[in-house]
Design a protein around this motif. Structure first.
Motif, short mmCIF file in Angstrom:
data_model
loop_
_atom_site.label_atom_id
_atom_site.label_comp_id
_atom_site.label_asym_id
_atom_site.label_seq_id
_atom_site.Cartn_x
_atom_site.Cartn_y
_atom_site.Cartn_z
N ARG A 46 -22.26 -6.64 17.31
CA ARG A 46 -21.80 -7.70 18.23
C ARG A 46 -21.19 -9.00 17.40
N ALA A 47 -20.03 -9.34 17.78
CA ALA A 47 -19.32 -10.89 17.40
C ALA A 47 -20.72 -11.91 17.24
N LEU A 48 -20.36 -12.70 16.31
CA LEU A 48 -21.05 -14.11 16.15
C LEU A 48 -20.96 -14.85 17.50
N PRO A 49 -21.95 -15.53 17.54
CA PRO A 49 -22.10 -16.52 18.71
C PRO A 49 -20.96 -17.43 18.78
N ILE A 53 -19.31 -19.75 15.37
CA ILE A 53 -17.82 -19.60 14.92
C ILE A 53 -17.30 -20.94 15.07
N PHE A 56 -18.45 -22.91 12.20
CA PHE A 56 -17.87 -22.18 10.77
C PHE A 56 -16.52 -22.65 10.60
N HIS A 57 -15.62 -22.90 11.63
CA HIS A 57 -14.21 -23.12 11.56
C HIS A 57 -14.13 -24.66 11.20
N THR A 255 -22.45 -12.07 7.29
CA THR A 255 -22.23 -13.71 7.10
C THR A 255 -23.09 -14.12 6.11
N VAL B 60 -12.97 -15.46 9.86
CA VAL B 60 -14.04 -16.27 10.84
C VAL B 60 -13.82 -15.67 12.23
N ASP B 61 -12.40 -15.83 12.61
CA ASP B 61 -11.81 -15.40 13.81
C ASP B 61 -12.09 -13.91 14.14
N MET B 63 -14.71 -12.32 12.93
CA MET B 63 -16.14 -12.36 13.08
C MET B 63 -16.46 -12.60 14.74
N ALA B 64 -15.35 -13.23 15.42
CA ALA B 64 -15.51 -13.84 16.74
C ALA B 64 -15.55 -12.78 18.03
N VAL B 65 -14.84 -11.48 17.33
CA VAL B 65 -14.45 -10.47 18.50
C VAL B 65 -15.34 -9.38 17.77
#
Lengths: 408, 408
Positions: A46-49, A53, A56-57, A255, B60-61, B63-65
């Protein structure tokens, strides 16, 4: 002449995952239209919380501007992360661990593999069976094992973990110096109570031994009576190092961020019996052979401790635990016995088959891939591990198929 | 009783950076209004190239999905990065290195520190002096050194690098098995010609030795006649491992990505003389003790090889080289002799002072911090290292102050 470390030649090649891949490929060839569902590998899906995110950005943006750019950070990790860990993972559990006892790293695999370097060659090592293979392999590489006979290395004290002892091994009968423990366990999913863990801490204190406590799956513990850290046990700071990871708690397998706790009270000895600080030794190793974790990754990890981050990380863990629950109820319905799955993403199942028979049956009858327990050690034979790391939809489908395969 | 690796007790405490910090603090106390300019530490100061930032955000994006999320990657690094490295860093230089000979890691410090594990305890090791301390310290920890006497460890063959040999050491007189080389050098900034490097490769081939070639500063090479990789030298693939890093070439000191090249032809021997693949040994170590570099970081590193990325990375390197040039011309004006600064971010300077006298003079007279060469080994005494890693404005100011201090 440049000669090799011949201990590497003693390593047993692991055919586990290549054997699995071969059997799956052969099945797919015979059943080209059958979709195979993989519940084998211990990797999150599953995607990172969102909190991670966002952080991180933001940190990447800091790296885009000279004024906020970060070069080398502290090898041990940034204070912001070490402090968040100390407060949330330890102080909140009544464990008095300070930020400077926490060493941030890029993985519990590295840390559990590297830690043995601090100790002498001739210590006696106790390793659970079945277990994550890194503990054993890194000691083989370091030359701490003798011949490999009948599936086991001479010179290692194996701690048998079987259904008879509820997958919590008994104290060793012979004296040991370094003890690996892993709870919630990979692969069995079993947990240890405070009382049981106290017998290990007491043993270590009485015998001047050291415990390496791998708590990489701690986030899955739901039963509040179970210890989430070994430092909930009195006296553990003198005799235990704890390994933790954001891999499973925050979905960080790709990650990369983890940490190791080495309390300042933790001691080891030289051959004259003089006491040495294990914290100082690990700090020296960490600073000599490691250069810190990526700054944006540390910021992403820190976000797991924000209010939103905590909620989102819990959702992630709950999601996988719901999968585990479904696996458990299905196995119960079908009359299999199992451990794990309650405070762990792994369900450890046994019936009247050997591991590979069980594996082949699930693959051929249901198109579901699990992991044969024999791959984790001699005591794993007769068991399979089903992992809850997949989408709920896939787990529903897989369990439905297994039920059908058994005529239910 | 848990006993320690007593080799750790042989390590010499490095007081270099704490001594520097103390002297700077004392100066600041006496001169509270004086701004100190630090040209001491080898750490980059400028933002990551825009191409890296864009790729970093994009990853990073992903990793968000769930659909694009990445869990564990290959321990050796993703193919996209390994292929970009092989093509741009090796094929473009006529060096036939394939993607699967490249092992992506989180730092050249880790790799240069860990590589010695592959070899036996009783090999003879040659280490340059002065040099980056990790090569020596990791061999001390592994127990390959004897007593420390008169500033040096017995059991190590030191390769003296002095103004007399232009900081390129002569071949050792006694036989050695493992040879560390670093060009462009840290700290001297010196480079090695193809002809000189060939003598080392030939030596290694003739003596069944292995070269560990640290090329972390390769990006600074401007002189096209100089080798950018050891694999430009014929026969090097059999006898050399190369370490590279994005730390200085892309400003990744805080982002963490590097790689090590282990050609498949590269061999070592067991005590019976049987040949073994070093590639297979390193692969086994990498897979057992490492879990791959963060996916977004690998994507950011890959972007250094895009068209914009190459231009931006070159701008970064050129920026620091402009600083280095200013340092060089100032030193020339003042009558000091130096090496480096042309194909390196480091300028290695000597006069008629010992390292600390020189350091104190620059600090007290000009408020500029450099690194005393003595901190890098016995042969570093009498030298200082000035680093070009700072803003151009600060370097201009620092050089102006040094000129004034000398009455120019």
């Amino acid at each position: 002449m440049i000669t090799i470390n011949e201990n590497y030649l003693k390593l047993q090649a692991s055919y586990l995952f290549s054997d699995i891949a071969k059997r799956v490929a052969s099945f797919q060839e015979k059943n080209p239209d059958r979709e195979v569902i993989k519940l084998g590998i211990g990797d999150v899906t599953r995607a990172l919380p969102k909190a991670c995110i966002d952080a991180f950005h933001k940190a990447v943006d800091e790296m885009a501007v000279d004024a906020s750019f970060r070069g080398y950070g502290p090898e041990q990790g940034y204070a912001f992360l070490r402090e968040a860990i100390a407060k949330n993972d330890f102080h909140a559990r009544g464990a008095n661990i300070s930020a400077d006892e926490i060493f941030v790293s890029d993985g519990a695999k590295c840390d559990t593999g590297n830690i043995q370097e601090l100790f002498s060659q001739d210590i006696t090592i106790a390793i659970p069976d079945p277990v994550y293979p890194v503990y054993l392999d890194t000691n083989v590489m370091a030359g701490r094992t003798l011949n490999f006979e009948d599936g086991r290395f001479k010179g290692i004290v194996y701690l048998d973990s079987t259904k008879e002892n509820n997958f919590v091994p008994a104290l060793p009968k012979e004296p040991v110096d370094l003890i690996y423990l892993c709870f919630p366990n990979n692969p069995t999913g079993s947990t240890i109570t405070k009382e049981e863990l106290k017998t290990w801490v007491d043993y270590a204190r009485a015998n001047k031994a050291l415990i390496l406590f791998d708590a990489a799956y701690e986030a899955f513990i739901q039963d509040e009576s179970l210890p989430k850290t070994i430092y909930e046990i009195e006296g553990a700071k003198e005799v235990a190092i704890e390994f933790r990871s954001f891999s499973k708690s925050g979905g960080f397998t790709g990650t990369r961020c983890a940490f190791t706790v080495v309390p300042k009270e933790c001691v080891a000895y030289d051959t004259t019996g003089k006491v040495h600080s294990v914290h100082a030794l690990w700090n020296r190793r960490h600073c000599t052979k490691f250069n810190g974790v990526s700054y944006p990754v540390q910021k992403a990890a820190e976000a797991l401790y924000s209010e939103e981050g905590k909620v989102q990380a819990k959702e992630l863990v709950d999601y996988y635990l719901k999968n585990a629950e479904l696996i458990c109820t299905t196995m119960e319905e079908l009359g299999f016995t199992y451990d794990g799955g309650k405070n762990s993403p792994y369900v450890w199942i046994w019936g009247n088959m050997d591991s590979w028979e069980f594996f082949d049956m699930l693959l051929n009858k249901a198109g579901v891939v699990c992991t044969p327990g024999a791959g984790f050690g001699k005591c794993g034979n007769g068991y399979i591990r089903i992992s809850a790391f997949n989408s709920y939809e896939n787990v529903v489908k897989a369990m439905q198929r297994i039920r059908e395969a058994f005529g239910k």
